[in-house]
Motif scaffolding. Structure first.
Motif, mmCIF file in Angstrom:
data_model
loop_
_atom_site.group_PDB
_atom_site.id
_atom_site.type_symbol
_atom_site.label_atom_id
_atom_site.label_comp_id
_atom_site.label_asym_id
_atom_site.label_seq_id
_atom_site.Cartn_x
_atom_site.Cartn_y
_atom_site.Cartn_z
ATOM 1 N N GLY A 32 3.058 9.996 -10.011
ATOM 2 C CA GLY A 32 2.313 9.756 -11.454
ATOM 3 C C GLY A 32 1.506 11.038 -11.381
ATOM 4 O O GLY A 32 1.459 11.653 -12.652
ATOM 5 N N VAL A 33 0.537 11.666 -10.402
ATOM 6 C CA VAL A 33 -0.115 12.656 -10.436
ATOM 7 C C VAL A 33 0.807 13.779 -10.589
ATOM 8 O O VAL A 33 0.539 14.684 -11.406
ATOM 9 C CB VAL A 33 -0.964 12.681 -9.106
ATOM 10 C CG1 VAL A 33 -1.805 14.144 -9.119
ATOM 11 C CG2 VAL A 33 -2.060 11.492 -9.265
ATOM 12 N N TYR A 34 1.756 13.835 -9.774
ATOM 13 C CA TYR A 34 2.861 15.112 -9.697
ATOM 14 C C TYR A 34 3.376 15.189 -11.041
ATOM 15 O O TYR A 34 3.330 16.360 -11.490
ATOM 16 C CB TYR A 34 3.732 14.929 -8.973
ATOM 17 C CG TYR A 34 5.032 16.027 -8.892
ATOM 18 C CD1 TYR A 34 4.579 17.251 -8.244
ATOM 19 C CD2 TYR A 34 5.978 15.709 -9.379
ATOM 20 C CE1 TYR A 34 5.825 18.054 -8.402
ATOM 21 C CE2 TYR A 34 7.141 16.714 -9.404
ATOM 22 C CZ TYR A 34 6.852 17.940 -8.984
ATOM 23 O OH TYR A 34 7.605 18.806 -8.955
ATOM 24 N N SER B 208 2.064 13.982 -14.048
ATOM 25 C CA SER B 208 1.226 14.472 -14.951
ATOM 26 C C SER B 208 0.816 15.949 -15.040
ATOM 27 O O SER B 208 0.694 16.415 -15.750
ATOM 28 C CB SER B 208 -0.033 13.636 -14.479
ATOM 29 O OG SER B 208 -1.005 14.022 -15.505
ATOM 30 N N TRP C 136 0.914 -1.234 0.022
ATOM 31 C CA TRP C 136 0.135 -0.051 -0.050
ATOM 32 C C TRP C 136 0.781 1.245 0.050
ATOM 33 O O TRP C 136 0.634 2.236 -0.724
ATOM 34 C CB TRP C 136 -0.847 -0.085 1.198
ATOM 35 C CG TRP C 136 -2.139 -0.698 1.104
ATOM 36 C CD1 TRP C 136 -2.357 -2.036 1.128
ATOM 37 C CD2 TRP C 136 -3.359 -0.429 0.423
ATOM 38 N NE1 TRP C 136 -3.604 -2.448 0.782
ATOM 39 C CE2 TRP C 136 -4.112 -1.299 0.266
ATOM 40 C CE3 TRP C 136 -3.913 0.721 -0.185
ATOM 41 C CZ2 TRP C 136 -5.466 -1.208 -0.087
ATOM 42 C CZ3 TRP C 136 -4.948 0.929 -0.744
ATOM 43 C CH2 TRP C 136 -6.131 -0.206 -0.528
ATOM 44 N N GLY D 179 2.221 1.761 -3.433
ATOM 45 C CA GLY D 179 1.435 1.985 -4.276
ATOM 46 C C GLY D 179 0.787 3.377 -4.127
ATOM 47 O O GLY D 179 0.616 4.585 -5.242
ATOM 48 N N THR D 180 1.146 4.014 -3.175
ATOM 49 C CA THR D 180 0.393 5.545 -2.768
ATOM 50 C C THR D 180 1.674 6.268 -3.293
ATOM 51 O O THR D 180 1.349 7.292 -3.881
ATOM 52 C CB THR D 180 0.130 5.584 -1.197
ATOM 53 O OG1 THR D 180 -0.842 4.659 -0.921
ATOM 54 C CG2 THR D 180 0.147 7.031 -0.951
ATOM 55 N N VAL E 255 3.938 5.663 -5.579
ATOM 56 C CA VAL E 255 4.044 5.613 -7.198
ATOM 57 C C VAL E 255 2.904 6.454 -7.789
ATOM 58 O O VAL E 255 3.136 7.126 -8.740
ATOM 59 C CB VAL E 255 4.014 4.271 -7.635
ATOM 60 C CG1 VAL E 255 3.937 4.223 -9.185
ATOM 61 C CG2 VAL E 255 5.561 3.609 -7.137
ATOM 62 N N SER E 256 1.543 6.114 -7.079
ATOM 63 C CA SER E 256 0.531 7.131 -7.649
ATOM 64 C C SER E 256 0.804 8.425 -7.233
ATOM 65 O O SER E 256 0.319 9.551 -8.171
ATOM 66 C CB SER E 256 -0.763 6.645 -6.983
ATOM 67 O OG SER E 256 -1.021 5.425 -7.009
ATOM 68 N N ALA E 257 1.246 8.996 -6.273
ATOM 69 C CA ALA E 257 1.360 10.369 -6.131
ATOM 70 C C ALA E 257 2.523 10.883 -7.131
ATOM 71 O O ALA E 257 2.301 12.049 -7.702
ATOM 72 C CB ALA E 257 1.846 10.626 -4.619
#
Length: 80
Positions: free
Chosen positions: A70-72, A74, A60, A63-64, A66-68
């Motif tokens: 990715g958003v940054y 992007s 978790w 995942g958090t 890597v997602s953060a």
């Protein structure tokens, strides 16, 4: 830790590893012996990732992060 390695003295563990190495050397096609040897060599105690709670926490958290990231990226690169 494998069930077989639990309760083994260090000398028994070494003897088991040497026995498995001999089997693998004599019968390289013996996949079960190779797997057992790999497990015997990897048995160095109960690591955090061997239990479900810490494994979930690691997953978790990664995942958090890597997602953060990715958003940054992007937003910074103006991509969808």
């Amino acid at each position: 830790m494998s069930a077989q390695a639990q309760g083994q003295r260090p000398s028994e563990r070494v003897e088991n590893i040497l026995r498995l190495k001999k089997i693998v050397a004599e019968h390289p096609e013996d996949v079960a012996a190779r797997v057992e040897l790999g497990n015997a060599l990897d048995d160095n105690g109960d690591s955090a990732a061997d239990r479900i709670g810490p494994r979930l926490a690691i997953g978790w958290t990664m995942g958090t992060l890597v997602s953060a990231l990715g958003v940054y990226l992007s937003v910074k690169m103006d991509t969808p």
